[in-house]
Scaffold this active site. Structure first.
Site, PDB file in Angstrom:
ATOM      1  N   LEU A 124       0.855  -1.184   0.000  1.00 32.89           N
ATOM      2  CA  LEU A 124       0.000   0.000   0.000  1.00 32.89           C
ATOM      3  C   LEU A 124       0.895   1.238   0.000  1.00 32.89           C
ATOM      4  CD1 LEU A 124      -3.165   0.529   2.216  1.00 32.89           C
ATOM      5  CD2 LEU A 124      -1.735   2.399   1.432  1.00 32.89           C
ATOM      6  N   HIS A 228       7.385   1.858  10.684  1.00 31.37           N
ATOM      7  CA  HIS A 228       7.940   3.082  10.122  1.00 31.37           C
ATOM      8  C   HIS A 228       6.930   4.217  10.302  1.00 31.37           C
ATOM      9  CE1 HIS A 228       9.492   5.814   7.011  1.00 31.37           C
ATOM     10  NE2 HIS A 228      10.615   5.120   7.036  1.00 31.37           N
TER      11      HIS A 228
END
Length: 340
Positions: A124, A228
């Site tokens: 994504l 992240h």
């Protein structure tokens, strides 16, 4: 969102360059990305040898300009064509009566390959200028509407891996403190090999015994199970869908793996099939925002839309949306609507 095509290679390369280091599923490698486009075309048209080998890549297209601005993907079965290694975090209870009834717990990492056959959602990524306004939800939820359209092609168990903590130079604290000692290579090189080989090198070089977390430096311990910063939004969407952290992390960057049963995924549970009717719903107080999908392969498409649902499961949407989905009024479609 629409199925990828072979002529999307240039756009996919641009997305890969923008995705940054550590985004394993979008390597900046034209040959690999071309192969993925070929595999996606075979999957959507059911031309792969086995259903569980299917790798479906969806592209987000700006219908006004025709520009590709994002992507997301579904892999029907992990660990089938190559091993899918992870670290599982286990807790070991330590106790000693001889040491004055001392007792404490210690975490350890063990190498596993336990998700064979799970369906995986991932890849994504959206261009920075096209984030917000529901685009992230469209890219994410289109994958679950795809599963609902062809449930027999996907496993009853679904997982997602999130990119771990990696800085702008491609440096991973988890890798530097652990993986580098066994692989003797940079994180980016290991990441490239993971994307381009059968992962035999992992089985050859990874430690075969548990690794005590307390023996790792603080900078490595702190990132175990953390994603992240660019993946926080995706993580929240996965949690909203019902995915849970499974105490399993990526062997390279320590990023979290989350899992859910397909039937419990929120978008799948809340979606339903309707009959489409064209109409102007702008300004109507009974209109709801949501997603509309063509609910069929190979020409699977999903769009954001305002929808008015009438009796007998008739859904009114704008003629432009029906055209974008390449459907006709009176056709069946699947909808998912936001609650008021």
């Amino acid at each position: 969102m629409r199925p990828s095509r072979l002529d999307d290679l240039g756009a996919l390369m641009d997305l890969a360059r923008q995705s940054g280091p550590g985004f394993t599923s979008l390597p900046v490698d034209e040959a690999i990305l071309h192969e993925r486009l070929e595999k996606s075309e075979r999957a959507f048209h059911s031309r792969q040898k086995r259903i569980e080998y299917g790798k479906y890549l969806l592209m987000m297209e700006d219908t006004g300009t025709g520009e590709v601005v994002g992507c997301s993907a579904v892999k029907a079965g992990t660990g089938i064509d190559q091993p899918f290694f992870n670290y599982r975090v286990i807790t070991l209870a330590q106790a000693s009566h001889a040491a004055g009834d001392m007792r404490f717990d210690m975490d350890a990492l063990i190498l596993t390959n336990e998700y064979v056959g799970y369906t995986e959602v991932g890849t994504l990524f959206l261009q920075s200028g096209h984030r917000g306004g529901g685009a992230g939800r469209l890219a994410a939820q289109s994958r679950y509407l795809l599963m609902a359209a062809a449930p027999d092609r996907f496993s009853e168990h679904v997982l997602a891996e999130l990119r771990g903590v990696v800085d702008e130079t491609g440096k991973s604290p988890f890798w530097e403190c652990l993986g580098r000692h066994f692989f003797r290579m940079d994180f980016t090189e290991a990441d490239r090999l993971s994307a381009t080989t059968d992962n035999q090198f992992i089985l050859d070089l990874m430690p075969k015994y548990p690794i005590y977390v307390d023996l790792l430096p603080p900078e490595a311990r702190e990132v175990i199970g953390r994603c992240h910063s660019d993946g926080v939004g995706a993580y929240k969407l996965l949690q909203w869908e019902g995915f849970q952290f499974d105490r399993t992390v990526d062997i390279f960057d320590g990023g979290p793996l989350v899992a859910a049963q397909k039937r419990h995924i929120r978008t799948i549970q809340e979606s339903r099939v309707v009959t489409l009717r064209a109409g102007d719903v702008s300004g109507r107080t009974d209109a709801l925002q949501g997603l509309v999908s063509s609910d069929a392969l190979p020409n699977f498409r999903v769009s954001l839309a305002d929808v008015v649902v009438e009796e007998d499961d008739v859904a009114i949407i704008s003629p432009a949306i029906i055209e974008a989905l390449q459907l006709d009024p009176g056709a069946k479609a699947r909808i998912w609507l936001r609650s008021k």
